[in-house]
Write a protein that holds these residues in place. Structure first.
Motif, PDB file in Angstrom:
ATOM      1  N   SER A  10     117.005 -50.559   3.339  1.00  0.00           N
ATOM      2  CA  SER A  10     116.286 -49.506   2.612  1.00  0.00           C
ATOM      3  C   SER A  10     114.804 -49.816   2.553  1.00  0.00           C
ATOM      4  O   SER A  10     114.366 -50.960   2.761  1.00  0.00           O
ATOM      5  N   ASP A  11     114.020 -48.768   2.277  1.00  0.00           N
ATOM      6  CA  ASP A  11     112.592 -48.895   1.964  1.00  0.00           C
ATOM      7  C   ASP A  11     111.823 -49.665   3.030  1.00  0.00           C
ATOM      8  O   ASP A  11     111.204 -50.694   2.765  1.00  0.00           O
ATOM      9  N   ILE A  12     111.821 -49.106   4.241  1.00  0.00           N
ATOM     10  CA  ILE A  12     111.104 -49.717   5.359  1.00  0.00           C
ATOM     11  C   ILE A  12     109.603 -49.440   5.258  1.00  0.00           C
ATOM     12  O   ILE A  12     108.775 -50.265   5.653  1.00  0.00           O
ATOM     13  N   HIS A  13     109.240 -48.302   4.748  1.00  0.00           N
ATOM     14  CA  HIS A  13     107.850 -47.955   4.408  1.00  0.00           C
ATOM     15  C   HIS A  13     106.854 -48.253   5.522  1.00  0.00           C
ATOM     16  O   HIS A  13     105.822 -48.895   5.298  1.00  0.00           O
ATOM     17  N   GLY A  14     107.148 -47.767   6.731  1.00  0.00           N
ATOM     18  CA  GLY A  14     106.157 -47.858   7.786  1.00  0.00           C
ATOM     19  C   GLY A  14     105.917 -49.249   8.334  1.00  0.00           C
ATOM     20  O   GLY A  14     104.905 -49.474   9.005  1.00  0.00           O
ATOM     21  N   LEU A  39     118.836 -46.249   3.908  1.00  0.00           N
ATOM     22  CA  LEU A  39     118.791 -45.561   2.623  1.00  0.00           C
ATOM     23  C   LEU A  39     117.472 -44.845   2.338  1.00  0.00           C
ATOM     24  O   LEU A  39     117.239 -44.431   1.202  1.00  0.00           O
ATOM     25  N   GLY A  40     116.633 -44.662   3.349  1.00  0.00           N
ATOM     26  CA  GLY A  40     115.453 -43.828   3.146  1.00  0.00           C
ATOM     27  C   GLY A  40     114.180 -44.582   2.827  1.00  0.00           C
ATOM     28  O   GLY A  40     114.141 -45.806   2.750  1.00  0.00           O
ATOM     29  N   ASP A  41     113.119 -43.819   2.622  1.00  0.00           N
ATOM     30  CA  ASP A  41     111.740 -44.306   2.483  1.00  0.00           C
ATOM     31  C   ASP A  41     111.306 -45.005   3.768  1.00  0.00           C
ATOM     32  O   ASP A  41     111.032 -46.205   3.795  1.00  0.00           O
ATOM     33  N   TYR A  42     111.200 -44.213   4.812  1.00  0.00           N
ATOM     34  CA  TYR A  42     110.758 -44.699   6.107  1.00  0.00           C
ATOM     35  C   TYR A  42     109.240 -44.641   6.229  1.00  0.00           C
ATOM     36  O   TYR A  42     108.664 -45.366   7.041  1.00  0.00           O
ATOM     37  N   VAL A  43     108.587 -43.780   5.439  1.00  0.00           N
ATOM     38  CA  VAL A  43     107.153 -43.533   5.588  1.00  0.00           C
ATOM     39  C   VAL A  43     106.371 -44.082   4.397  1.00  0.00           C
ATOM     40  O   VAL A  43     106.931 -44.464   3.381  1.00  0.00           O
ATOM     41  N   ASP A  44     105.032 -44.097   4.595  1.00  0.00           N
ATOM     42  CA  ASP A  44     104.045 -44.486   3.580  1.00  0.00           C
ATOM     43  C   ASP A  44     103.946 -46.015   3.437  1.00  0.00           C
ATOM     44  O   ASP A  44     104.888 -46.750   3.696  1.00  0.00           O
ATOM     45  N   ARG A  45     102.773 -46.431   2.991  1.00  0.00           N
ATOM     46  CA  ARG A  45     102.432 -47.815   2.652  1.00  0.00           C
ATOM     47  C   ARG A  45     102.148 -48.691   3.867  1.00  0.00           C
ATOM     48  O   ARG A  45     101.258 -49.521   3.831  1.00  0.00           O
ATOM     49  N   GLY A  46     102.918 -48.548   4.932  1.00  0.00           N
ATOM     50  CA  GLY A  46     102.694 -49.346   6.134  1.00  0.00           C
ATOM     51  C   GLY A  46     102.008 -48.552   7.224  1.00  0.00           C
ATOM     52  O   GLY A  46     101.831 -47.338   7.117  1.00  0.00           O
ATOM     53  N   PRO A  47     101.634 -49.221   8.336  1.00  0.00           N
ATOM     54  CA  PRO A  47     100.838 -48.563   9.381  1.00  0.00           C
ATOM     55  C   PRO A  47     101.653 -47.832  10.435  1.00  0.00           C
ATOM     56  O   PRO A  47     101.057 -47.234  11.339  1.00  0.00           O
ATOM     57  N   ALA A  48     102.995 -47.864  10.368  1.00  0.00           N
ATOM     58  CA  ALA A  48     103.789 -47.372  11.494  1.00  0.00           C
ATOM     59  C   ALA A  48     104.897 -46.423  11.046  1.00  0.00           C
ATOM     60  O   ALA A  48     106.041 -46.530  11.508  1.00  0.00           O
ATOM     61  N   SER A  49     104.571 -45.469  10.194  1.00  0.00           N
ATOM     62  CA  SER A  49     105.590 -44.537   9.705  1.00  0.00           C
ATOM     63  C   SER A  49     106.257 -43.779  10.841  1.00  0.00           C
ATOM     64  O   SER A  49     107.483 -43.630  10.873  1.00  0.00           O
ATOM     65  N   ARG A  50     105.466 -43.255  11.768  1.00  0.00           N
ATOM     66  CA  ARG A  50     106.042 -42.506  12.882  1.00  0.00           C
ATOM     67  C   ARG A  50     106.956 -43.392  13.717  1.00  0.00           C
ATOM     68  O   ARG A  50     108.068 -42.974  14.101  1.00  0.00           O
ATOM     69  N   GLU A  51     106.526 -44.611  13.999  1.00  0.00           N
ATOM     70  CA  GLU A  51     107.332 -45.514  14.815  1.00  0.00           C
ATOM     71  C   GLU A  51     108.659 -45.836  14.132  1.00  0.00           C
ATOM     72  O   GLU A  51     109.700 -45.929  14.791  1.00  0.00           O
ATOM     73  N   VAL A  52     108.619 -46.000  12.816  1.00  0.00           N
ATOM     74  CA  VAL A  52     109.860 -46.256  12.080  1.00  0.00           C
ATOM     75  C   VAL A  52     110.790 -45.055  12.189  1.00  0.00           C
ATOM     76  O   VAL A  52     111.979 -45.195  12.485  1.00  0.00           O
ATOM     77  N   LEU A  53     110.258 -43.857  11.957  1.00  0.00           N
ATOM     78  CA  LEU A  53     111.079 -42.651  12.061  1.00  0.00           C
ATOM     79  C   LEU A  53     111.669 -42.503  13.461  1.00  0.00           C
ATOM     80  O   LEU A  53     112.850 -42.174  13.617  1.00  0.00           O
ATOM     81  N   GLU A  54     110.871 -42.727  14.481  1.00  0.00           N
ATOM     82  CA  GLU A  54     111.370 -42.597  15.845  1.00  0.00           C
ATOM     83  C   GLU A  54     112.462 -43.623  16.135  1.00  0.00           C
ATOM     84  O   GLU A  54     113.445 -43.312  16.836  1.00  0.00           O
ATOM     85  N   THR A  55     112.306 -44.816  15.603  1.00  0.00           N
ATOM     86  CA  THR A  55     113.319 -45.850  15.811  1.00  0.00           C
ATOM     87  C   THR A  55     114.627 -45.470  15.138  1.00  0.00           C
ATOM     88  O   THR A  55     115.711 -45.625  15.723  1.00  0.00           O
ATOM     89  N   VAL A  56     114.543 -44.958  13.917  1.00  0.00           N
ATOM     90  CA  VAL A  56     115.751 -44.529  13.203  1.00  0.00           C
ATOM     91  C   VAL A  56     116.420 -43.375  13.942  1.00  0.00           C
ATOM     92  O   VAL A  56     117.641 -43.372  14.154  1.00  0.00           O
ATOM     93  N   GLY A  72     114.760 -40.537   1.584  1.00  0.00           N
ATOM     94  CA  GLY A  72     114.190 -41.180   0.408  1.00  0.00           C
ATOM     95  C   GLY A  72     113.122 -40.315  -0.230  1.00  0.00           C
ATOM     96  O   GLY A  72     112.716 -39.292   0.330  1.00  0.00           O
ATOM     97  N   ASN A  73     112.642 -40.715  -1.385  1.00  0.00           N
ATOM     98  CA  ASN A  73     111.660 -39.885  -2.093  1.00  0.00           C
ATOM     99  C   ASN A  73     110.337 -39.792  -1.345  1.00  0.00           C
ATOM    100  O   ASN A  73     109.698 -38.738  -1.324  1.00  0.00           O
ATOM    101  N   HIS A  74     109.909 -40.858  -0.680  1.00  0.00           N
ATOM    102  CA  HIS A  74     108.648 -40.779   0.072  1.00  0.00           C
ATOM    103  C   HIS A  74     108.781 -39.857   1.275  1.00  0.00           C
ATOM    104  O   HIS A  74     107.827 -39.136   1.609  1.00  0.00           O
ATOM    105  N   ASP A  75     109.927 -39.881   1.902  1.00  0.00           N
ATOM    106  CA  ASP A  75     110.176 -38.945   3.004  1.00  0.00           C
ATOM    107  C   ASP A  75     110.184 -37.504   2.483  1.00  0.00           C
ATOM    108  O   ASP A  75     109.624 -36.598   3.103  1.00  0.00           O
ATOM    109  N   ASP A  76     110.813 -37.315   1.337  1.00  0.00           N
ATOM    110  CA  ASP A  76     110.886 -36.001   0.707  1.00  0.00           C
ATOM    111  C   ASP A  76     109.499 -35.499   0.332  1.00  0.00           C
ATOM    112  O   ASP A  76     109.161 -34.326   0.555  1.00  0.00           O
ATOM    113  N   TRP A  77     108.682 -36.374  -0.241  1.00  0.00           N
ATOM    114  CA  TRP A  77     107.317 -35.980  -0.641  1.00  0.00           C
ATOM    115  C   TRP A  77     106.475 -35.625   0.580  1.00  0.00           C
ATOM    116  O   TRP A  77     105.670 -34.683   0.543  1.00  0.00           O
TER     117      TRP A  77
END
Length: 257
Positions: A10-14, A39-56, A72-77
């Motif tokens: 969970s909470d990979i956050h970029g 479990l979500g929160d793939y984006v925000d805080r880190g430099p590679a949100s898109r790369e994380v999403l593409e990997t998932v 996750g909530n950050h993905d939702d926001w």
């Protein structure tokens, strides 16, 4: 196909490198009896949100029966911002140094969205709905398939033994928890709930250092029905990996690195 091991993250956050390191422990290629629940929160805080999403997304496409990805909530926001009125730039203003935006748009694309042609210019002029409109429309234009995939992610995954969710469920509703839990509770429930429940709940969202008496960042188990996984990757540089053995019913915090 028989699943013998379930892994949860969970909470990979970029943060793509800690994510890749964690995936080495899961190794879906070499272990056909393993499944992965994210479990979500793939984006925000880190430099590679898109790369994380593409990997998932790529993992889901390669192993459609063995990879489950939740919202996750950050993905939702992030999705809410993309669909919101142009006057609402609150998400964009909260994207520190436009770190998430920059993972979706290269410097020249971002410069064009900001109304100029200098990719080396500091993206500081976020002072109106036009800028907000340009940036938030450039992302789904370039990444329509990825954004569409993200919009389709579920908020909860239930098995015979477990409930996987980003934040939590309405436990006061008992057996009616699924029908009684609003969407935002699945992704935003706070504070963490502990104690016995009908099934084991495996969640992220709440950083485990706030739950451990010693402030440590490993997987937290309340001794009853709850596991929490968010180990603050943006600070410690690694993700928690929880493994469930179907034969023994044992959960294990798998060290990464």
């Amino acid at each position: 196909m028989t699943i013998e091991r379930t892994y949860a993250l969970s909470d990979i956050h970029g943060h793509i490198d800690p994510f890749r390191a964690a995936l080495q422990l899961v190794d879906l290629d070499r272990d056909p009896a393993a499944e992965l629940v994210l479990l979500g929160d793939y984006v925000d805080r880190g430099p590679a949100s898109r790369e994380v999403l593409e990997t998932v997304r790529d993992l889901q496409q390669r192993f459609p029966e063995r990879v489950t990805a939740l919202l996750g909530n950050h993905d939702d926001w992030f999705l809410d911002w993309l669909g919101a009125d142009d006057e609402d730039s609150s998400w964009l203003l909260g994207d520190a140094d436009l770190g998430t935006v920059k993972s979706f748009l290269d410097p020249l694309e971002l410069a064009h969205a900001l109304g100029h042609d200098d990719p080396s210019s500091d993206a500081s002029a976020l002072d109106g709905p036009t800028m907000n409109h340009n940036i938030k429309n450039a992302i789904p234009t370039k990444h329509s398939e990825l954004v569409g995939w993200l919009r389709r992610l579920p908020r909860v995954h239930e098995t015979d033994e477990q409930i996987f969710v980003h934040a939590g469920v309405d436990e006061d509703a008992g057996e009616m928890w699924r029908a009684a839990t609003p969407d935002y509770v699945f992704t935003e429930k706070f504070p963490a709930t502990t104690g016995p429940f009908l099934k084991t709940i495996i969640a992220g969202h709440v950083q485990t250092r706030s739950l451990h008496p010693d402030g440590s960042n490993g997987v937290f188990h309340d001794g009853e029905s709850h596991y929490y996984l968010d180990g603050a990757v943006e600070e410690v540089g690694k993700l928690n990996v929880l493994r469930y053995d179907h034969a023994t019913g044992v959960y294990e915090d798998i060290p990464v690195g």
